[in-house]
Design an enzyme around this catalytic site. Structure first.
Site, PDB file in Angstrom:
ATOM      1  N   GLY A   1       4.451  -0.328   5.821  1.00 51.44           N
ATOM      2  CA  GLY A   1       3.571   0.160   5.064  1.00 51.44           C
ATOM      3  C   GLY A   1       4.445  -0.789   3.622  1.00 51.44           C
ATOM      4  N   GLU A   2       3.847  -0.406   2.370  1.00 56.08           N
ATOM      5  CA  GLU A   2       4.327  -0.594   1.212  1.00 56.08           C
ATOM      6  C   GLU A   2       4.904  -2.176   1.362  1.00 56.08           C
ATOM      7  OE1 GLU A   2       8.359   1.093   1.101  1.00 56.08           O
ATOM      8  OE2 GLU A   2       7.846   3.088   1.410  1.00 56.08           O
ATOM      9  N   GLY A   3       3.960  -3.320   1.797  1.00 61.12           N
ATOM     10  CA  GLY A   3       4.202  -4.562   1.772  1.00 61.12           C
ATOM     11  C   GLY A   3       5.447  -4.988   2.454  1.00 61.12           C
TER      12      GLY A   3
ATOM     13  N   ASP B   1       1.076  -1.228  -0.440  1.00 61.69           N
ATOM     14  CA  ASP B   1       0.069   0.305  -0.100  1.00 61.69           C
ATOM     15  C   ASP B   1       1.085   1.168  -0.230  1.00 61.69           C
ATOM     16  OD1 ASP B   1      -0.111   1.118   2.934  1.00 61.69           O
ATOM     17  OD2 ASP B   1      -0.021  -0.775   3.072  1.00 61.69           O
TER      18      ASP B   1
END
Length: 368
Positions: free
Chosen positions: A313-315, A171
């Site tokens: 976040g970001e994976g 995300d």
């Protein structure tokens, strides 16, 4: 509004016979039965997903970051301005973000999908520019929510058709923990004050504003919990909705998904509503400090692999867990059996499948 059954085919279980065979196979390897604990569980889960023992190596992991801005960010629910979303997306495209470094270390590649960043752009993955402020208005229109769902399905199909053997959704978007908290609260019946965390590092006043926004968003859909597409239209966002469809379609396509933190897991909750049973294809990569995250994991029946206190976040948390998942598979492929190595079994050892991987980590449905 279109019903999920018109969008998603039926989700099948990972192969239960293969799961049992994998557990039995674990007990033939040169180690005490169950001694690798959750690594055994994960290896068995991947075998069941692939339908073979031992499983194939995970050679094509793919990370897809869903980027979008959020109208609710104007309520002061984040410590950063909305302009950071686009700047971070460019950093990812340039290969310099944390997720890029983690992906390279884990042998994965990264795709950034600009679903709804707040800038003038067009393209097959774009739904709109930002989205409505979910505390007072719908995130998107009925046409836009269906477009977001179809984009997520298409991205999953593209990645799987190109050879991806395990997927990680990520995300990106200032303010995205606010719709994530609203979705988790709505689907788990948790109170706003329980699901709202500090996100990017907001102070007490910012936290109060965020609780108010989540409370108001949840109130708007209080009678609509059984209609996931309407809930998505009203209080999620185009990027979260596309991510949910991506996750759901991965399950339909029998491809395992490693979940990241609160935002991705909120999308996974929505995915499991859109395509019931999708959770059987999930691995929880890590546990985030965001208070909504363990609530969502519990609702999905998932136990995280690692807890490093990560909240980027970001994976990123899922990417950090990816080497463990790959190692779990490699152990099943590369370890010798006791017979091949000429190793004596323990006296009176129970070599049945039940003495293998620790109970409760890979459930009988199966869920990691």
């Amino acid at each position: 509004m279109m019903v999920p059954a018109e969008l998603f085919a039926r989700v099948e279980f990972p192969d239960q016979q293969v799961l049992a065979d994998a557990r039995e196979y674990q007990n033939t390897l040169v180690k005490p039965a169950g001694s690798l604990s959750r690594l055994e569980d994960v290896g068995c889960f991947i075998a069941a997903c692939q339908g073979q023992v031992p499983p194939r190596r995970l050679d094509r992991p793919r990370i897809v970051v869903f980027a979008g801005d959020h109208g609710v960010a104007a309520r002061g629910v984040s410590a950063y301005p909305a302009s950071v979303s686009l700047q971070m997306a460019q950093s990812m495209l340039d290969g310099g973000a944390a997720i890029n470094v983690l992906a390279r270390a884990a042998g994965a590649s990264v795709r950034v999908a600009d679903i709804s960043l707040d800038h003038e752009a067009t393209g097959p993955e774009r739904v709109r520019r930002s989205c409505g402020s979910i505390d007072i208005e719908d995130a998107m229109t009925g046409e836009e929510v269906l477009q977001a769902l179809q984009i997520g399905i298409r991205i999953a199909d593209q990645e799987i058709d190109s050879g991806a053997d395990i997927l990680i959704p990520g995300d990106l978007g200032i303010g995205n923990t606010t719709p994530a908290a609203a979705l988790i609260g709505t689907f788990t019946l948790a109170e706003p004050v329980v699901v709202v965390g500090r996100g990017t590092g907001i102070d007490d006043e910012g936290w109060k504003r965020k609780v108010t926004a989540v409370r108001d968003a949840m109130f708007r859909v209080r009678t609509l919990r059984q209609d996931p597409i309407t809930v998505a239209r009203m209080i999620s966002s185009p990027d979260l909705t596309a991510m949910a469809a991506f996750i759901a379609q991965a399950a339909v396509r029998r491809t395992p998904v490693i979940l990241d933190g609160a935002v991705v897991t909120a999308a996974a909750l929505l995915a499991n509503k859109l395509a019931p049973g999708a959770r059987r294809w999930f691995i929880a990569g890590h546990r985030s400090p965001e208070p909504a995250h363990p609530i969502a994991l519990d609702a999905l029946g998932l136990t995280p692999l690692v807890d490093l206190g990560m909240r980027l976040g970001e994976g990123s948390g899922a990417a950090a867990a990816l080497p463990l998942v790959k190692t779990a598979v490699d152990l099943m492929i590369d370890m010798s059996t006791m017979n091949d190595a000429g190793v004596d079994r323990a006296d009176g050892a129970d070599n049945s499948a039940d003495s293998g991987a620790s109970a409760g980590t890979v459930a009988s449905d199966p869920t990691v």
